[in-house]
Motif scaffolding. Structure first.
Motif, PDB file in Angstrom:
ATOM      1  N   ARG A  22      59.030 100.848  -2.169  1.00 32.90           N
ATOM      2  CA  ARG A  22      59.436 101.853  -3.163  1.00 32.90           C
ATOM      3  C   ARG A  22      58.383 102.935  -3.369  1.00 32.90           C
ATOM      4  N   ASP A  23      57.753 103.355  -2.250  1.00 40.58           N
ATOM      5  CA  ASP A  23      56.754 104.423  -2.276  1.00 40.58           C
ATOM      6  C   ASP A  23      55.571 104.134  -3.188  1.00 40.58           C
ATOM      7  N   ARG A  24      55.138 102.872  -3.185  1.00 42.81           N
ATOM      8  CA  ARG A  24      53.966 102.453  -3.968  1.00 42.81           C
ATOM      9  C   ARG A  24      52.965 101.766  -3.041  1.00 42.81           C
ATOM     10  N   TRP A  25      51.691 102.015  -3.291  1.00 45.85           N
ATOM     11  CA  TRP A  25      50.605 101.367  -2.572  1.00 45.85           C
ATOM     12  C   TRP A  25      49.714 100.618  -3.549  1.00 45.85           C
ATOM     13  N   GLN A  26      49.111  99.567  -3.054  1.00 47.56           N
ATOM     14  CA  GLN A  26      47.999  98.927  -3.745  1.00 47.56           C
ATOM     15  C   GLN A  26      46.760  99.222  -2.920  1.00 47.56           C
ATOM     16  N   VAL A  27      45.744  99.796  -3.543  1.00 48.87           N
ATOM     17  CA  VAL A  27      44.514 100.168  -2.853  1.00 48.87           C
ATOM     18  C   VAL A  27      43.375  99.331  -3.427  1.00 48.87           C
ATOM     19  N   THR A  28      42.611  98.709  -2.531  1.00 53.43           N
ATOM     20  CA  THR A  28      41.478  97.890  -2.938  1.00 53.43           C
ATOM     21  C   THR A  28      40.229  98.404  -2.233  1.00 53.43           C
ATOM     22  N   LEU A  29      39.215  98.719  -3.009  1.00 53.68           N
ATOM     23  CA  LEU A  29      37.916  99.127  -2.496  1.00 53.68           C
ATOM     24  C   LEU A  29      36.931  98.016  -2.818  1.00 53.68           C
ATOM     25  N   ALA A  38      43.852  99.309  -7.509  1.00 55.84           N
ATOM     26  CA  ALA A  38      44.795 100.103  -8.289  1.00 55.84           C
ATOM     27  C   ALA A  38      46.119 100.202  -7.545  1.00 55.84           C
ATOM     28  N   GLU A  39      47.200 100.311  -8.298  1.00 56.20           N
ATOM     29  CA  GLU A  39      48.515 100.591  -7.734  1.00 56.20           C
ATOM     30  C   GLU A  39      48.821 102.053  -8.003  1.00 56.20           C
ATOM     31  N   LEU A  40      49.383 102.737  -6.992  1.00 56.49           N
ATOM     32  CA  LEU A  40      49.621 104.165  -7.140  1.00 56.49           C
ATOM     33  C   LEU A  40      50.810 104.599  -6.293  1.00 56.49           C
ATOM     34  N   ASP A  41      51.285 105.803  -6.575  1.00 55.15           N
ATOM     35  CA  ASP A  41      52.358 106.391  -5.785  1.00 55.15           C
ATOM     36  C   ASP A  41      51.812 106.797  -4.428  1.00 55.15           C
ATOM     37  N   ALA A  42      52.595 106.561  -3.395  1.00 58.31           N
ATOM     38  CA  ALA A  42      52.156 106.782  -2.010  1.00 58.31           C
ATOM     39  C   ALA A  42      52.529 108.165  -1.509  1.00 58.31           C
ATOM     40  N   PHE A  43      52.187 109.180  -2.269  1.00 57.53           N
ATOM     41  CA  PHE A  43      52.481 110.550  -1.871  1.00 57.53           C
ATOM     42  C   PHE A  43      51.189 111.342  -1.792  1.00 57.53           C
ATOM     43  N   ALA A  44      51.071 112.148  -0.753  1.00 61.02           N
ATOM     44  CA  ALA A  44      49.887 112.985  -0.586  1.00 61.02           C
ATOM     45  C   ALA A  44      50.017 114.240  -1.427  1.00 61.02           C
ATOM     46  N   GLU A  75      48.755 112.335  -7.416  1.00 60.19           N
ATOM     47  CA  GLU A  75      48.265 112.222  -8.791  1.00 60.19           C
ATOM     48  C   GLU A  75      46.739 112.280  -8.898  1.00 60.19           C
ATOM     49  N   GLY A  76      46.053 112.357  -7.756  1.00 61.76           N
ATOM     50  CA  GLY A  76      44.591 112.412  -7.784  1.00 61.76           C
ATOM     51  C   GLY A  76      43.935 111.081  -8.093  1.00 61.76           C
ATOM     52  N   ASP A  77      44.675 109.974  -7.929  1.00 61.61           N
ATOM     53  CA  ASP A  77      44.092 108.669  -8.229  1.00 61.61           C
ATOM     54  C   ASP A  77      43.542 107.957  -6.996  1.00 61.61           C
ATOM     55  N   PHE A  78      43.656 108.592  -5.821  1.00 60.15           N
ATOM     56  CA  PHE A  78      43.099 108.050  -4.582  1.00 60.15           C
ATOM     57  C   PHE A  78      42.729 109.231  -3.700  1.00 60.15           C
ATOM     58  N   ASP A  79      41.436 109.392  -3.433  1.00 56.97           N
ATOM     59  CA  ASP A  79      40.941 110.507  -2.622  1.00 56.97           C
ATOM     60  C   ASP A  79      40.002 109.984  -1.547  1.00 56.97           C
ATOM     61  N   LEU A  80      40.098 110.582  -0.362  1.00 59.01           N
ATOM     62  CA  LEU A  80      39.204 110.278   0.746  1.00 59.01           C
ATOM     63  C   LEU A  80      38.536 111.571   1.198  1.00 59.01           C
ATOM     64  N   ALA A  91      30.912 109.146   7.252  1.00 55.07           N
ATOM     65  CA  ALA A  91      30.865 108.623   5.888  1.00 55.07           C
ATOM     66  C   ALA A  91      32.196 108.969   5.234  1.00 55.07           C
ATOM     67  N   LEU A  92      32.949 107.950   4.868  1.00 55.05           N
ATOM     68  CA  LEU A  92      34.233 108.136   4.212  1.00 55.05           C
ATOM     69  C   LEU A  92      34.058 107.779   2.744  1.00 55.05           C
ATOM     70  N   GLN A  93      33.943 108.822   1.915  1.00 54.71           N
ATOM     71  CA  GLN A  93      33.801 108.581   0.482  1.00 54.71           C
ATOM     72  C   GLN A  93      35.180 108.306  -0.100  1.00 54.71           C
ATOM     73  N   VAL A  94      35.284 107.209  -0.835  1.00 54.15           N
ATOM     74  CA  VAL A  94      36.538 106.785  -1.436  1.00 54.15           C
ATOM     75  C   VAL A  94      36.422 106.927  -2.950  1.00 54.15           C
ATOM     76  N   ARG A  95      37.385 107.611  -3.538  1.00 54.67           N
ATOM     77  CA  ARG A  95      37.501 107.692  -5.009  1.00 54.67           C
ATOM     78  C   ARG A  95      38.807 107.026  -5.379  1.00 54.67           C
ATOM     79  N   LEU A  96      38.739 106.051  -6.267  1.00 59.02           N
ATOM     80  CA  LEU A  96      39.916 105.313  -6.713  1.00 59.02           C
ATOM     81  C   LEU A  96      39.931 105.281  -8.226  1.00 59.02           C
ATOM     82  N   ARG A  97      41.061 105.689  -8.806  1.00 56.10           N
ATOM     83  CA  ARG A  97      41.205 105.707 -10.269  1.00 56.10           C
ATOM     84  C   ARG A  97      42.368 104.812 -10.661  1.00 56.10           C
ATOM     85  N   SER A  98      42.284 104.271 -11.863  1.00 54.23           N
ATOM     86  CA  SER A  98      43.351 103.390 -12.351  1.00 54.23           C
ATOM     87  C   SER A  98      44.564 104.175 -12.818  1.00 54.23           C
ATOM     88  N   GLY A  99      44.457 105.465 -12.892  1.00 54.15           N
ATOM     89  CA  GLY A  99      45.566 106.314 -13.311  1.00 54.15           C
ATOM     90  C   GLY A  99      45.127 107.767 -13.352  1.00 54.15           C
TER      91      GLY A  99
END
Length: 132
Positions: A22-29, A38-44, A75-80, A91-99
């Motif tokens: 359903r267009d949702r991802w779970q991302v774990t760093l 965090a769980e987030l919408d899977a849209f760029a 939504e800006g809650d997952f950035d690479l 170097a792949l900088q990962v930013r992960l937000r809970s919302g």
């Protein structure tokens, strides 16, 4: 439902993106001393800019590039953000937000990739993300 997994070339780092449907991802760093999920919408942010395209571009430019190569969720809650050191390391900088809100938590860390693993990473990202 699939999974995209990156292991850092340096000890202990890992980024895991799992398709929840359903267009949702779970991302774990996971990094030494840090674990964030965090769980987030899977849209760029840019509808044509997929994870597969980001990693394909990194693989095609494995000798190096100037500046940054980026991918962001809508939504800006997952950035690479990828940078190249000119010596075969990315170097792949990962930013992960809970919302998407200012009061949500933010976790950041770096996953290191060797130029030699970029082709396989690009294939895995394309298989995972498909048309996203």
């Amino acid at each position: 439902m699939g999974q995209f997994l990156l292991h850092s070339a340096r000890v202990g780092g890992r980024l895991e993106v799992s398709d929840l449907g359903r267009d949702r991802w779970q991302v774990t760093l996971s990094l030494p001393g840090l674990s964030a999920r965090a769980e987030l919408d899977a849209f760029a942010y840019d509808g044509e800019h997929t994870l597969g395209l980001l990693f394909r571009r990194l693989a095609d430019e494995w000798r190096g590039w100037e500046g940054e190569r980026t991918w962001s969720s809508l939504e800006g809650d997952f950035d690479l953000t990828a940078t190249h050191d000119g010596l075969g390391h990315v170097a792949l900088q990962v930013r992960l937000r809970s919302g998407p809100y200012a009061e949500d938590w933010l976790a950041m860390g770096t996953i290191w990739l060797d130029a030699g693993q970029l082709d396989a990473v690009a294939r895995d990202a394309a298989a995972f993300a498909g048309g996203r």
